[in-house]
Design a protein around this motif. Structure first.
Motif, mmCIF file in Angstrom:
data_model
loop_
_atom_site.group_PDB
_atom_site.id
_atom_site.type_symbol
_atom_site.label_atom_id
_atom_site.label_comp_id
_atom_site.label_asym_id
_atom_site.label_seq_id
_atom_site.Cartn_x
_atom_site.Cartn_y
_atom_site.Cartn_z
ATOM 1 N N GLU A 163 80.803 50.547 -43.728
ATOM 2 C CA GLU A 163 80.856 51.992 -43.475
ATOM 3 C C GLU A 163 79.568 52.501 -42.834
ATOM 4 O O GLU A 163 79.595 53.287 -41.902
ATOM 5 C CB GLU A 163 81.111 52.734 -44.793
ATOM 6 N N HIS A 164 78.433 52.068 -43.349
ATOM 7 C CA HIS A 164 77.152 52.567 -42.848
ATOM 8 C C HIS A 164 76.370 51.437 -42.195
ATOM 9 O O HIS A 164 75.256 51.112 -42.579
ATOM 10 C CB HIS A 164 76.344 53.203 -43.986
ATOM 11 N N SER A 165 76.976 50.852 -41.184
ATOM 12 C CA SER A 165 76.323 49.743 -40.492
ATOM 13 C C SER A 165 76.507 49.900 -38.993
ATOM 14 O O SER A 165 77.417 50.599 -38.521
ATOM 15 C CB SER A 165 76.921 48.400 -40.932
ATOM 16 N N GLU A 166 75.642 49.246 -38.228
ATOM 17 C CA GLU A 166 75.730 49.311 -36.769
ATOM 18 C C GLU A 166 77.063 48.761 -36.281
ATOM 19 O O GLU A 166 77.696 49.342 -35.404
ATOM 20 C CB GLU A 166 74.576 48.520 -36.153
ATOM 21 N N GLN A 167 77.491 47.637 -36.889
ATOM 22 C CA GLN A 167 78.747 47.037 -36.444
ATOM 23 C C GLN A 167 79.938 47.922 -36.815
ATOM 24 O O GLN A 167 80.908 48.021 -36.070
ATOM 25 C CB GLN A 167 78.911 45.630 -37.035
ATOM 26 N N GLY A 168 79.862 48.551 -38.001
ATOM 27 C CA GLY A 168 80.917 49.479 -38.396
ATOM 28 C C GLY A 168 81.013 50.642 -37.434
ATOM 29 O O GLY A 168 82.113 51.079 -37.050
ATOM 30 N N ASP A 169 79.852 51.177 -37.010
ATOM 31 C CA ASP A 169 79.835 52.280 -36.048
ATOM 32 C C ASP A 169 80.422 51.843 -34.704
ATOM 33 O O ASP A 169 81.194 52.585 -34.080
ATOM 34 C CB ASP A 169 78.399 52.776 -35.846
ATOM 35 N N ARG A 170 80.050 50.643 -34.260
ATOM 36 C CA ARG A 170 80.571 50.147 -32.984
ATOM 37 C C ARG A 170 82.091 49.957 -33.064
ATOM 38 O O ARG A 170 82.809 50.266 -32.108
ATOM 39 C CB ARG A 170 79.905 48.818 -32.617
ATOM 40 N N TYR A 171 82.564 49.464 -34.197
ATOM 41 C CA TYR A 171 84.003 49.262 -34.346
ATOM 42 C C TYR A 171 84.735 50.605 -34.338
ATOM 43 O O TYR A 171 85.775 50.747 -33.690
ATOM 44 C CB TYR A 171 84.327 48.502 -35.630
ATOM 45 N N ARG A 172 84.206 51.593 -35.058
ATOM 46 C CA ARG A 172 84.867 52.904 -35.097
ATOM 47 C C ARG A 172 84.916 53.545 -33.709
ATOM 48 O O ARG A 172 85.900 54.197 -33.347
ATOM 49 C CB ARG A 172 84.166 53.813 -36.102
ATOM 50 N N GLU A 173 83.857 53.348 -32.941
ATOM 51 C CA GLU A 173 83.849 53.876 -31.571
ATOM 52 C C GLU A 173 84.938 53.201 -30.734
ATOM 53 O O GLU A 173 85.659 53.856 -29.986
ATOM 54 C CB GLU A 173 82.473 53.638 -30.936
ATOM 55 N N LEU A 174 85.057 51.883 -30.866
ATOM 56 C CA LEU A 174 86.089 51.159 -30.129
ATOM 57 C C LEU A 174 87.477 51.587 -30.594
ATOM 58 O O LEU A 174 88.390 51.775 -29.777
ATOM 59 C CB LEU A 174 85.901 49.651 -30.308
ATOM 60 N N ALA A 175 87.642 51.743 -31.927
ATOM 61 C CA ALA A 175 88.935 52.153 -32.466
ATOM 62 C C ALA A 175 89.336 53.523 -31.919
ATOM 63 O O ALA A 175 90.512 53.775 -31.632
ATOM 64 C CB ALA A 175 88.878 52.182 -33.990
ATOM 65 N N HIS A 176 88.357 54.408 -31.768
ATOM 66 C CA HIS A 176 88.636 55.734 -31.201
ATOM 67 C C HIS A 176 89.121 55.609 -29.765
ATOM 68 O O HIS A 176 90.071 56.304 -29.349
ATOM 69 C CB HIS A 176 87.370 56.598 -31.268
ATOM 70 N N ARG A 177 88.525 54.691 -29.002
ATOM 71 C CA ARG A 177 88.947 54.474 -27.618
ATOM 72 C C ARG A 177 90.370 53.915 -27.579
ATOM 73 O O ARG A 177 91.165 54.285 -26.705
ATOM 74 C CB ARG A 177 87.972 53.522 -26.918
ATOM 75 N N VAL A 178 90.709 53.024 -28.509
ATOM 76 C CA VAL A 178 92.065 52.490 -28.580
ATOM 77 C C VAL A 178 93.042 53.614 -28.883
ATOM 78 O O VAL A 178 94.124 53.713 -28.274
ATOM 79 C CB VAL A 178 92.167 51.379 -29.640
#
Length: 498
Positions: free
Chosen positions: A242-257
């Motif tokens: 939830e509070h990690s760089e990789q989690g943030d990157r994944y959420r950004e990608l998920a938003h694009r999807v």
């Protein structure tokens, strides 16, 4: 599906059958050799083959030296268990294995990418739906990162639903002056350090079968019941990312999807098609306990081919890859990789041979190019895959086995660099990873140090990447896939397979 291997610890798909001209899928593993020129040591084994000569039978392996096979004290009980297993339904079906071979054929052409991962070893006591779900969910996350970032269909194979056995270098282990037989995996004996637990118990094979069936049932439900739908891409988050760089990157990608899917819906394109709501998922494990594998080897009624129906993909390990041994039927010179491929795949069928390298970064740069050139020079079609885990196992100062994320990343980078250099296709990656919040591999963006290892070190065998480290690696791979496709002038694939 068949497999062979050359490994530093050795991973490969296999079966119990003798190689014949038209058998199924193979995997070859590559390890570094001390000489200046690469001398690969292939492991050969057959997953499916045409009807065999009358002299062959499913227990012909018993006439060969068999390593890593336990000595069961009660032979009558063993035979009773094996007869019971022979009467049980297969765990997987031949048609599923054939479909996986087709997908791996796409990977050999650079039109798909294999993501294989999961636990080093499953256990009976940690058999929980949540654990299965978390690893499956992590594979879904990694898959969407690779697929969206790399514009590449992803073939998802789990080290699940049967990965119990543990090959051992020593038949015994000693603690405080007490010497007992080694723990060989939950399908053979128990890990408690006492005499009773270490006696091989054939009934454990029944428990392994039932747990494998249950695990695959759960995986099928997740894969086809809506959980894997692309509309849920924002719901595949693991709490500890939830509070990690990789989690943030994944959420950004998920938003694009999500935005892309919203555009599709607005344009009138259906997003409830099965390709968007389900995902094919296959299973794999090490073909170590041959009595169990034999009991689940069946003749496919539609093709007349033999399949080891314990998993879609099985492999032979470093300690059982002797070419004159029971796990492997081929007596080919281990240095003649090209000749071995010719024997196992005479019709040069794409997807039948997978070559998996596990060498460490430096050896990958030195040895792999020669192997690629030799195979290509012979006109052979193979799927090249990297296992960056097994060539990078080290011991931490406190004595725990670990792996450095930097070393894993370096081997993946070397693998892609070599394929860029040679003009060949990087076909996939094989990882030991888990959806649990473990501290077993050092490094990564959320840095795990040697001092952190003992806090959540839960593996039954080798150290695994946790979710944050796995996602970090997935983003690195996706970027390399994207660059490779742009370099070749390909913006999207014609065969979309989730």
């Amino acid at each position: 599906m068949t497999t062979i291997g050359i490994g530093s610890s050795s991973f490969s798909s296999t079966s119990l059958l003798k190689p014949q001209p038209h058998h199924h899928h193979h995997h070859i593993l590559l390890k570094p050799t001390p000489s200046r020129t690469p001398k690969p040591k292939p492991i050969s084994a057959v997953r499916a083959t045409e009807k065999l000569p009358a002299k062959w039978n499913p227990d012909s392996w018993k006439s060969k030296p068999a390593l890593q096979i336990p000595d069961y004290p009660d032979k009558d009980q063993l035979e009773s268990v094996l007869k019971t297993l022979e009467s049980y339904p297969p765990i997987v079906f031949a048609g599923e294995a054939r479909k996986l071979e087709e997908r791996l054929g796409e990977a050999s052409r650079g039109d798909a990418f294999l993501l294989q991962g999961g636990d080093c070893a499953e256990s009976f006591k940690e058999f929980k739906t949540d654990n299965i779900r978390d690893t499956f969910r992590l594979l879904l996350q990694m898959g969407v990162v690779l697929m969206f970032g790399g514009q590449m269909p992803v073939i998802k194979v789990g080290r699940m639903a049967g990965q119990f056995a543990k090959p051992r270098s020593d038949s015994f282990e000693e603690k405080d002056g007490v010497k007992l037989p080694s723990y060989r995996g939950d399908n053979i004996n128990g890990d408690a350090f006492d005499q009773k637990s270490r006696i091989p118990d054939p009934n454990r094979m029944i428990q392994a079968y039932t747990q494998s069936v249950s695990t695959l049932n759960i995986l099928r439900a997740f894969a086809t019941g809506g959980y894997a739908a692309m509309q849920r891409v924002n719901h595949w988050n693991l709490d500890f990312t939830e509070h990690s760089e990789q989690g943030d990157r994944y959420r950004e990608l998920a938003h694009r999807v999500d935005e892309a899917m919203g555009f599709m819906a607005a344009a009138g394109l259906t997003i409830d098609h099965p390709i968007m709501t389900t995902t094919p998922f296959w299973t794999s494990h090490e073909c170590l306990l041959l009595p169990y594998e034999q009991a689940l080897t069946r003749e496919d009624s539609t093709s007349g081919l033999y399949y080891d129906c314990s998993a879609h993909m099985v492999w032979v390990g470093e300690r059982t890859r002797q070419l004159d041994g029971a796990h492997v039927s081929d007596k080919m010179d281990p240095n003649q990789l090209v000749k071995l491929i010719e024997i196992l795949n005479p019709r040069n069928k794409p997807g039948r041979i997978t070559v998996i390298s596990r060498m460490g970064a430096d050896n990958t740069r030195v040895k792999l190019p020669h192997l690629i050139r030799a195979v290509r020079g012979a006109g052979q079609i193979v799927t090249w895959v990297s296992d960056p885990m097994h060539g990078n196992t080290i011991k931490a100062p406190a004595g725990l086995k670990t792996r450095s994320f930097d070393a894993i990343r370096a081997e993946v980078t070397a693998f892609f660099d070599v394929h860029d250099q040679e003009g060949s296709f990087p076909g996939g990656v094989h990882l030991e990873m888990t959806g649990q919040n473990v501290t077993e591999c050092v490094g990564g963006a959320r840095t795990i140090t040697y001092n952190d290892l003992s806090s959540r070190y839960h593996t039954h065998c080798d150290p695994r990447l946790n979710a944050s480290q796995s996602l970090e690696l997935a983003f690195i791979i996706a970027e390399r896939l994207r660059k490779g496709r742009l370099r070749r002038g390909i913006s999207s694939t014609g065969n979309f397979v989730r």
